[in-house]
Write an enzyme that holds these catalytic residues in place. Structure first.
Site, short mmCIF file in Angstrom:
data_model
loop_
_atom_site.label_atom_id
_atom_site.label_comp_id
_atom_site.label_asym_id
_atom_site.label_seq_id
_atom_site.Cartn_x
_atom_site.Cartn_y
_atom_site.Cartn_z
N ARG A 139 -26.25 8.22 -12.07
CA ARG A 139 -25.38 9.37 -11.42
C ARG A 139 -25.10 10.25 -12.64
NH1 ARG A 139 -21.50 6.25 -7.65
NH2 ARG A 139 -23.00 6.21 -5.69
N ALA A 152 -19.62 -0.66 -6.85
CA ALA A 152 -18.11 -0.67 -6.71
C ALA A 152 -17.62 -1.83 -5.94
CB ALA A 152 -17.58 0.62 -6.54
N GLU A 208 0.83 -1.13 -0.15
CA GLU A 208 0.01 0.05 0.00
C GLU A 208 1.05 1.29 0.00
OE1 GLU A 208 -3.47 0.95 -0.20
OE2 GLU A 208 -2.43 2.57 -0.17
N ASN A 211 -9.77 4.38 -0.89
CA ASN A 211 -11.35 4.85 -1.30
C ASN A 211 -12.16 3.98 -0.33
OD1 ASN A 211 -10.71 7.01 -2.56
ND2 ASN A 211 -11.16 6.21 -4.72
N GLU A 234 -11.67 -1.25 -9.03
CA GLU A 234 -11.83 -0.13 -10.02
C GLU A 234 -10.52 -0.16 -10.88
OE1 GLU A 234 -12.14 3.69 -7.81
OE2 GLU A 234 -12.26 4.93 -9.56
N GLY A 285 -19.22 4.96 1.37
CA GLY A 285 -20.49 4.97 1.81
C GLY A 285 -20.74 3.80 2.75
#
Lengths: 237, 519
Positions: free
Chosen positions: B344, B497, B89, B97, B482, B102
């Site tokens: 969206r 996602a 990382e 993210n 992603e 959410g």
């Protein structure tokens, strides 16, 4: 990686000399008592004909011309324990930038780094690493960063980095920080904003993160939160 | 391959130009032995001839790049296969993210049958697939979508088994024709990542923070991935990979140059919901060893981010999850400007064209209760000035600086649409789960689009193998999440996602873990 500490601790007497350390003389490596009494060029006596003024009140008289005068009682700390070490810290602070490291320290590049009159080694710094160590010791003694703050509280390299000389890229684990700054919940309570308690940098939505994400030892500390929350009013004191 | 670990011969007398030509022609490299595959463009600083490492600093079975949902899922599964797994990382904290998202994902079913319990109608994998394809304008690779939707319930059950707790709600969001969005009780992705990390670590996976991959080693167009070059504290070292490399490094929303390369309209002035590390360089490194990257121009705006900073904070989730329960969007004149259940991209564009920044979500106490949001969470939003709460519509209009009578008229009209079961104004598919905005208190949240997700990325197959520019899988090379393209098409539906990352992350991890180790 965590060897910086040792350097400081052991170097209690000699450690200050880093900046000029390149010329170790043979007699510097000898126990003080075997030296001729007239040798003054490379000894503590050059500046301190009498140790009494620089010793704490009530300190027994120190005898000798070299670090051995100290290490007889102040055994070099090789424990890696996270705790202030006033003896080592004061010696390094007083001599950093003024004295040749080699007055107290022995060093063979890539082989060993220790103390005059002592057998152990705190690591195997190369020439490049030694330059870095000197630079960071200077930072520890005089900077405006967190390292100097710790220096003022007698926390030496070892206090954060563990028992071996740190190498480039070394980091400090949270448990070293928390050895003094624990418990974490007290720390969290201290930094909980009154208006928005969930904007607590020590209890954030990122979970358990490394202290060093924000708190940099030898560079300017930065509030990581601000990268995404530029409007937060946070700063590191 | 073992000879590479010794001392590969350097072929002298080959000019850089010739090697680059040779690289493109694929003929020369095999005969040079010691040179690494590098398709980087000749103008690039990275295009210099690269010598394969003469010796490796360490050897690891499965290397995973990125520690978000996809990386953690892959790590858990690869380690579950008995592989030695290391996650690299580049950021100083884990989670990418994912840890700030959410906390939502989609599935058409789960072991507890939440949808059925909440009496929210029917759903199926076919319907989920159709919605995802339609939402992506059928640019999606149907076989990848099918893998995602068919595996969604199993992924959901896995998350629940590993300790993820969900709210007692199942919102219907824009572009979805069913109520299928699961929400972690924490209201944020950390409620998912922490559990995934725990299972990955329990199985032996290790995470190295602050460690950036700076090259992928491959010998030629036939060769497997051999290893990676990593940079930590400006020091480079080389890791030899014994089983496989998995890229789970996310998208490039935060890299203005890269996103403008593919969509020049997405200038720096746009806000972005992403964490600072979402910069897409792994896609470039993969391209440099022959990987196909597809559909990179499809870059999505999240319609309801915090208007000033572009953050997708907790209150920025309600405008999106509340739509299925009757939440409405209004502009500065107090009028609706789009079907709230639109995709969206449609909602974002409608906002930008609505005449002024920001726009607002309007909803009532009854609607927010449907979302099972903890009271304290709402109170925090109000205290921060992110959410307005009033007893009357008139007061709410006053706070927002929009005409009270216009807002009241809009709400009354919309209430009638709900009663009638149809929305002649914007043709929103009105459902029985939508509530009229009648009883206070009333709420409003300001919103504005911000760059959010890059749908394009590396081409993978249904086994999560990375496909090269000639259409063949690159041996020992996987990708998930992603960083990949083709799953979401031109426009990703909300909460797809996470499902994508968990499903394909697990597939990549399982397959990578099963690779026979290099001798």
């Amino acid at each position: 990686m965590k060897k910086i500490v040792l350097m400081i601790v052991l170097g209690t007497f000699f450690g200050l000399a880093y900046l000029l350390a390149l010329s170790i003389t043979l007699d510097a490596a000898q126990p003080a008592k075997s030296r001729p009494a007239t040798a003054t060029k490379q000894s503590c006596l050059t500046c301190h004909p009498d140790f009494a003024p620089v010793l704490p009140k009530g300190h027994p008289a120190a005898v000798g011309k070299h670090i051995v005068a100290c290490t007889t009682c102040h055994k070099p700390d090789t424990s890696g324990k996270t705790a202030p070490n006033a003896y080592s810290a004061r010696l390094h602070q007083a001599h950093e930038g003024k004295t040749d490291c080699a007055l107290c320290h022995t060093w063979e590049p890539r082989k060993s780094f220790g103390l005059v009159g002592q057998k152990f080694s705190w690591g195997k710094p190369s020439k490049e690493e030694m330059e870095l160590l000197k630079k960071l010791l200077g930072s520890w003694a005089t900077s405006t960063y967190m390292d100097a703050g710790h220096g003022k509280k007698n926390v030496t390299c070892m206090g954060c980095h563990g028992k071996a000389l740190p190498t480039e890229g070394d980091s400090v684990e949270n448990d070293h920080c928390l050895a003094c700054h624990a418990p974490l919940d007290k720390l969290q309570a201290k930094t909980a904003p009154k208006d928005f308690p969930d904007r607590n940098p020590h209890k954030s939505h990122l979970g358990d993160i490394a202290c060093t994400v924000c708190h940099k030892g030898h560079a300017e500390s930065k509030v990581y939160c601000l990268q995404c929350h530029p409007n937060f009013k946070m700063k590191i004191k | 391959m073992s000879s590479l670990e010794k001392d590969p011969p350097v072929v002298k007398g080959i000019s850089r130009r010739a090697v680059l030509k040779g690289a493109l022609g694929l003929g020369v490299l095999t005969s040079t032995g010691g040179l690494a595959m590098n398709l980087a463009t000749p103008e690039s600083a990275r295009a210099a001839v690269r010598q394969l490492p003469k010796k490796w600093d360490e050897t690891i079975d499965v290397v995973i790049v990125g520690s978000g949902f996809a990386g953690l899922a892959a790590a858990a599964e690869a380690a579950g296969q008995g592989a030695k797994v290391v996650i690299l990382e580049k950021m100083p904290t884990y989670g990418g993210n994912s840890i700030i998202n959410g906390g939502a994902w989609n599935s058409w079913d789960d072991k507890y049958h939440l949808r059925q319990k909440l009496n929210l109608g029917d759903d199926s994998w076919e319907l989920f697939k159709q919605d995802t394809l339609k939402g992506g304008d059928f640019y999606n690779y149907p076989e990848l979508v099918e893998v995602m939707v068919k595996n969604a319930p199993e992924a959901t059950n896995w998350l629940m088994d590993e300790g993820v707790k969900v709210r007692d709600t199942l919102p219907r969001m824009g572009g979805h024709s069913a109520y299928r969005t699961f929400m972690a009780v924490e209201g944020v992705g950390r409620g998912i990542t922490e559990h995934m990390k725990k299972v990955a670590e329990k199985r032996g996976a290790k995470t190295r923070l602050g460690t950036q991959v700076s090259w992928i080693w491959r010998k030629d167009a036939e060769s497997p991935v051999l290893g990676v070059e990593v940079t930590k504290d400006r020091k480079k070292s080389n890791i030899r990979i014994k089983r496989a490399l998995i890229l789970a490094s996310g998208g490039f929303s935060k890299d203005v140059k890269m996103r403008m390369t593919f969509n020049p309209t997405l200038v720096a002035a746009y806000n972005c919901t992403n964490q600072p590390g979402a910069t897409g360089e792994m896609i470039r490194y993969a391209q440099a060893i022959g990987a196909e990257a597809i559909q990179l121009a499809f870059i999505q705006l999240y319609p309801c981010a915090e208007p000033e900073t572009g953050m997708l904070d907790t209150p920025a989730v309600y405008p999106y999850t509340g739509t299925g329960y009757g939440l409405i969007y209004v502009n500065k004149t107090g009028k609706r400007f789009v079907s709230e259940l639109e995709r969206r991209d449609v909602v974002s564009n409608a906002q930008i064209k609505s005449g002024s920044k920001p726009t607002y979500s309007i909803f009532s106490e009854e609607i927010i209760q449907k979302l099972a949001v903890p009271k304290a969470e709402i109170e925090r939003g109000i205290a921060k000035g992110r959410i307005w709460k009033t007893d009357t519509i008139g007061e709410l209009a006053g706070k927002l600086g929009i005409p009270a009578d216009a807002l009241q008229e809009t709400i009354s009209k919309h209430n009638k649409f709900i009663a009638d079961g149809k929305d002649p104004e914007f043709n929103k598919p009105v459902t029985k789960s939508m509530l009229p905005i009648v009883n206070g208190p009333f709420y409003a949240i300001a919103q504005w689009p911000a760059i959010h997700h890059t749908m394009g990325g590396l081409r993978i197959n249904t086994s999560a193998q990375v496909i090269d520019i000639w259409g063949n899988p690159i041996p020992r090379f996987y990708a998930a999440g992603e960083v990949c393209g083709g799953v979401q098409g031109s426009n990703r539906l909300g909460a797809n996602a996470t499902t994508d990352c968990v499903v394909f992350g697990r597939i990549a991890g399982t397959n990578a873990g099963k690779e026979k180790p290099v001798a």
